[in-house]
Scaffold this motif. Structure first.
Motif, PDB file in Angstrom:
ATOM      1  N   THR A 230       0.854  -1.175   0.000  1.00 34.32           N
ATOM      2  CA  THR A 230       0.000   0.000   0.000  1.00 34.32           C
ATOM      3  C   THR A 230       0.899   1.238   0.000  1.00 34.32           C
ATOM      4  N   VAL A 231       0.685   2.144  -0.952  1.00 29.89           N
ATOM      5  CA  VAL A 231       1.518   3.352  -1.044  1.00 29.89           C
ATOM      6  C   VAL A 231       0.986   4.370  -0.039  1.00 29.89           C
ATOM      7  N   LEU A 232       1.474   4.274   1.179  1.00 28.28           N
ATOM      8  CA  LEU A 232       0.953   5.106   2.266  1.00 28.28           C
ATOM      9  C   LEU A 232       1.230   6.586   2.025  1.00 28.28           C
ATOM     10  N   SER A 233       2.318   6.904   1.347  1.00 27.43           N
ATOM     11  CA  SER A 233       2.702   8.305   1.141  1.00 27.43           C
ATOM     12  C   SER A 233       1.634   9.101   0.416  1.00 27.43           C
ATOM     13  N   SER A 234       0.909   8.469  -0.501  1.00 28.41           N
ATOM     14  CA  SER A 234      -0.103   9.184  -1.278  1.00 28.41           C
ATOM     15  C   SER A 234      -1.524   8.807  -0.862  1.00 28.41           C
ATOM     16  N   ASP A 235      -1.647   8.247   0.326  1.00 28.10           N
ATOM     17  CA  ASP A 235      -2.956   7.884   0.863  1.00 28.10           C
ATOM     18  C   ASP A 235      -3.096   8.536   2.230  1.00 28.10           C
ATOM     19  N   ASP A 236      -4.228   8.342   2.855  1.00 27.12           N
ATOM     20  CA  ASP A 236      -4.427   8.884   4.196  1.00 27.12           C
ATOM     21  C   ASP A 236      -4.342   7.758   5.213  1.00 27.12           C
ATOM     22  N   PRO A 237      -3.497   7.863   6.221  1.00 25.65           N
ATOM     23  CA  PRO A 237      -3.333   6.770   7.187  1.00 25.65           C
ATOM     24  C   PRO A 237      -4.634   6.356   7.871  1.00 25.65           C
ATOM     25  N   VAL A 238      -5.504   7.314   8.146  1.00 25.18           N
ATOM     26  CA  VAL A 238      -6.771   6.979   8.799  1.00 25.18           C
ATOM     27  C   VAL A 238      -7.620   6.110   7.876  1.00 25.18           C
ATOM     28  N   ARG A 239      -7.706   6.476   6.601  1.00 29.69           N
ATOM     29  CA  ARG A 239      -8.518   5.698   5.677  1.00 29.69           C
ATOM     30  C   ARG A 239      -7.883   4.325   5.417  1.00 29.69           C
ATOM     31  N   VAL A 240      -6.564   4.273   5.314  1.00 32.56           N
ATOM     32  CA  VAL A 240      -5.898   2.975   5.138  1.00 32.56           C
ATOM     33  C   VAL A 240      -6.201   2.087   6.329  1.00 32.56           C
ATOM     34  N   TYR A 241      -6.053   2.649   7.517  1.00 36.07           N
ATOM     35  CA  TYR A 241      -6.343   1.860   8.721  1.00 36.07           C
ATOM     36  C   TYR A 241      -7.791   1.370   8.718  1.00 36.07           C
ATOM     37  N   GLN A 242      -8.732   2.244   8.393  1.00 34.14           N
ATOM     38  CA  GLN A 242     -10.137   1.853   8.412  1.00 34.14           C
ATOM     39  C   GLN A 242     -10.439   0.762   7.385  1.00 34.14           C
ATOM     40  N   ARG A 243      -9.838   0.871   6.204  1.00 32.15           N
ATOM     41  CA  ARG A 243     -10.095  -0.143   5.180  1.00 32.15           C
ATOM     42  C   ARG A 243      -9.558  -1.504   5.609  1.00 32.15           C
ATOM     43  N   TYR A 244      -8.352  -1.509   6.176  1.00 34.64           N
ATOM     44  CA  TYR A 244      -7.770  -2.797   6.553  1.00 34.64           C
ATOM     45  C   TYR A 244      -8.361  -3.338   7.846  1.00 34.64           C
ATOM     46  N   ALA A 245      -8.817  -2.477   8.728  1.00 34.06           N
ATOM     47  CA  ALA A 245      -9.546  -2.963   9.904  1.00 34.06           C
ATOM     48  C   ALA A 245     -10.865  -3.593   9.480  1.00 34.06           C
ATOM     49  N   THR A 246     -11.504  -3.023   8.465  1.00 33.43           N
ATOM     50  CA  THR A 246     -12.732  -3.605   7.927  1.00 33.43           C
ATOM     51  C   THR A 246     -12.444  -4.943   7.265  1.00 33.43           C
TER      52      THR A 246
END
Length: 346
Positions: free
Chosen positions: A83-99
């Protein structure tokens, strides 16, 4: 349970039919679900999809594909690669993977990376001048989110959070998180600092070239008084019934894909001899089940790793050859690797 994990990674290259002709983006996405279901059936441990945003690699929302995979599999772990975290939002990445973690009953994991492919930066409005700082800030926030406590955080490139309780919360502990590293000592030390697992992305050259990074990771963990976290290896390969068959199935597509990528990145055009050299002396794990099993076991032992992910599926490799690769990896290669590493079946 085995100490060693054997998985598959794909960058979402456009798939091909049995004549080697490319299929649509939609068929490519559906095909990856088919591959993961087969990987689960033959006993592999992980299936990962790397985030890309190009016509040749259209897997721009891999977490959605992994949700479909989770619904059709039983035991295989699913996650990103990377996952290219640099161009994403950490909160949304976390929420997607927690889901995804919830939907898969705890089988989700994420590999975070800065992005060796930079297509996502202009697409989402990020400045490449901030390449390093973006990742440093965002991985710091992501590490805080893994604690699943209200977060107060501030940085230069993202809006601050004040006592934010980010949901959903996970069951059974935090999401398993890795950082993908392609050769930066700073990234290795950062991984140890946050207590995350290290995924060494080795796409060329001898595996032993990365031993100093594995040693640095262990030394940094000791110095920082962090628990020893797993080391994984991500390397390309292809398996067929014989060494020569594997080479012949791969070489035309190796030349085509790397020539195209080389033009974009300023690399010299590859040669067939270069692939032979990488198979014999480098990081490409190509050949019969016996050949590939021996090389994977050697790679794991060299770096003190406990996980190996085979990056499979160059664009153009025929559909049946890709399925045979997955089948042989699960039914032949994985058991041989564990036997070579001293594990026996109970």
């Amino acid at each position: 349970m085995s100490k060693y994990s054997l998985g598959l990674d794909t960058f979402g290259d456009v798939l091909s039919d049995n004549d080697g002709e490319p299929v649509s983006h939609a068929e490519t996405i559906r095909g990856l679900v088919e591959h993961a279901v087969l990987a689960d059936r033959v006993g592999l441990d992980f299936f990962g999809i790397g985030e890309h945003h190009t016509f040749d690699m259209p897997l721009s929302a891999p977490d959605l594909v992994m949700a479909a995979i989770a619904a059709q599999t039983e035991r295989i772990r699913v996650g990103s690669a990377v996952t290219v975290l640099s161009s994403d939002d950490p909160v949304r990445v976390y929420q997607r993977y927690a889901t995804l973690h919830a939907l898969s009953n705890g089988r989700a994991e994420v590999i975070l990376g800065r992005g060796s492919s930079i297509d996502s930066f202009p697409l989402f409005g990020y400045d490449l001048a901030d390449y390093e700082e973006l990742f440093e800030e965002k991985v710091d926030l992501f590490a805080r989110l893994l604690e699943e406590k209200p977060v107060t955080w501030s940085g230069r490139l993202r809006a601050p959070l004040v006592d934010a309780d980010v949901v959903p919360h996970t069951e059974g502990g935090p999401i398993r998180t890795w950082i993908g590293v392609g050769g930066s000592p700073k990234s290795v030390i950062r991984t140890a600092t946050y207590g995350m697992s290290l995924m060494l992305a080795i796409i060329g050259g001898p595996i032993e070239r990365f031993k100093p990074f594995a040693d640095l990771f262990r030394e940094a963990e000791r110095r920082l008084e962090k628990p020893a976290m797993p080391i994984g290896i991500h390397s390309p390969g292809h398996i067929a019934d014989t060494d020569e068959e594997a080479y012949e199935q791969l070489v035309p597509h190796y030349l085509e894909v790397l020539t195209r990528v080389g033009k974009q990145r300023g690399w010299r055009a590859p040669t067939a001899d270069q692939l032979r050299h990488e198979i014999e002396n480098g990081a490409w794990h190509v050949g019969s089940p016996e050949t590939v099993a021996r090389k994977i076991a050697e790679s794991i032992e060299t770096l003190g790793a406990v996980r190996f992910d085979l990056k499979y599926g160059l664009a153009g490799v025929p559909h049946d050859a890709v399925l045979r690769n997955i089948e042989l990896y699960g039914t032949k290669v994985a058991p041989m690797v564990r036997e070579l590493l001293g594990e026996t079946e109970n």
